[in-house]
Design an enzyme around this catalytic site. Structure first.
Site, short mmCIF file in Angstrom:
data_model
loop_
_atom_site.label_atom_id
_atom_site.label_comp_id
_atom_site.label_asym_id
_atom_site.label_seq_id
_atom_site.Cartn_x
_atom_site.Cartn_y
_atom_site.Cartn_z
CB SER A 143 -1.03 0.31 1.10
OG SER A 143 -1.97 1.12 0.60
CG ASP A 271 -6.85 -1.35 -3.81
OD1 ASP A 271 -7.74 -0.78 -3.03
OD2 ASP A 271 -6.04 -2.26 -3.97
CG HIS A 299 -5.68 -2.31 -0.28
ND1 HIS A 299 -5.59 -1.81 -1.24
CD2 HIS A 299 -5.16 -2.06 1.75
CE1 HIS A 299 -4.13 -0.72 -0.80
NE2 HIS A 299 -4.02 -0.90 0.40
#
Length: 337
Positions: A143, A271, A299
């Protein structure tokens, strides 16, 4: 190179929100005893490290994998600990670098980490190369940490790394900030903003009278979106004009064409933290970059397998495969030489 991923979601976890939320509910294995260290930075501050085993006992030529966590993450984040464990099981050394303020101790300086702050990674990678000459060094970023890693690899012609894996990265921060402020994604936004407000409140109370931003606790509590937080806190604290200036300068997509270090980007179209507009096109990628896109995965999810009691954390499997291939190629080159 933009390619279709071989990832197949588990039959019981095809929904993007289930892929995002449920993985954290599974037990997180940790076959090693984590060791905490600190690394001093050139500006007088420090970052906290967690090693899979003693850095003093790393074997000659043992590969080392640096793990970079996501927004407000740490070693205790399920994905980070699991990835370190996966690397440990391969016989490799793993080390997680906490971004400033994400460890156990308050930092010496007020300014924060952010999606484009690559200087600390640069300094620690240089340290690893000096400390462990001859060792192959790799990195995995999740991320926000994935955006930091991708930007770093694009910035540095000589990155000091033999390869990097970028998982579910917000490669265009403006797109992501807008996407997470819509629909069900607002649930994730509230979770992240709540954590950011708490950590900022701690910092304000740590630097009483010396915090460089004039903001009260009441004003901090009124911040409701990531864009507001970046406008009020991230940007002024780190030398950006405003949130949009931060997003423009810190997004990693613009650096991918210059990358010379082998990099694997793992990304899911569904996502919930972003839209498909984040996915780079082929002409945005250098020959060193492979971007694997799956239809599903959420995600930092990517859960596959046939048994709900024994899921496969596919991102770990794919990361290990990628690094193994690079190690094999390096060994081949040395043998031929």
């Amino acid at each position: 190179m933009l390619v279709k991923s071989k990832f197949k979601p588990a039959w019981w976890m095809r929904n993007r929100h289930l892929q995002t939320i449920l993985p954290r509910l599974y037990p997180t294995p940790c076959d090693f005893s984590p060791l905490d260290r600190e690394f001093e930075l050139s500006d007088g501050d420090f970052v906290e490290l967690t090693w899979s085993h003693s850095p003093e006992s790393i074997a000659p030529n043992q590969p080392i994998v640096l793990v970079l966590h996501g927004l407000e993450g740490s070693f205790d984040s399920f994905y980070a600990k699991r990835m370190m464990n996966a690397m440990h099981r391969q016989g490799w050394a793993a080390v997680l670098m906490h971004f400033r303020g994400c460890g156990k101790r308050p930092n010496k300086q007020a300014h924060s980490y952010h999606s484009g702050q690559t200087q600390d990674v640069f300094e620690f990678v240089q340290h690893l190369n000096r400390q462990y000459p001859g060792h192959l060094l790799f990195a995995v970023g999740f991320s926000l940490g994935g955006n930091v890693l991708a930007k770093y690899l694009g910035e540095q012609a000589e990155s000091g790394l033999s390869g990097g894996v970028v998982i579910s990265a917000p490669l265009d921060l403006s797109i992501c900030a807008n996407a997470i402020n819509r629909g069900f994604a607002k649930v994730y936004q509230k979770y992240l903003v709540d954590k950011l407000r708490r950590s900022t409140s701690t910092k304000i109370n740590t630097y009483v009278g010396a915090f460089p931003i004039d903001i009260t606790e009441a004003q901090l509590r009124d911040i409701a979106t990531l864009t507001e937080f970046d406008e009020r806190i991230t940007a002024p604290l780190n030398g950006f004009d405003n949130a949009q200036d931060y997003y423009r300068r810190a997004s990693a997509n613009q650096y991918l064409a210059q990358c010379q270090t082998p990099m694997l980007i793992v990304h899911a179209k569904d996502d919930p933290f972003m839209t498909q507009a984040v996915i780079p096109t082929d002409n945005m990628l250098s020959e060193a970059v492979t971007c694997e896109i799956s239809e599903r995965g959420g995600h930092v999810g990517f859960i596959s397998g046939a048994n709900p009691l024994k899921p496969e954390f596919w991102a770990e499997t794919r990361s290990v495969q990628f690094i193994q291939r690079l190690i094999h190629q390096q060994n081949q080159r040395q043998h031929e030489a």
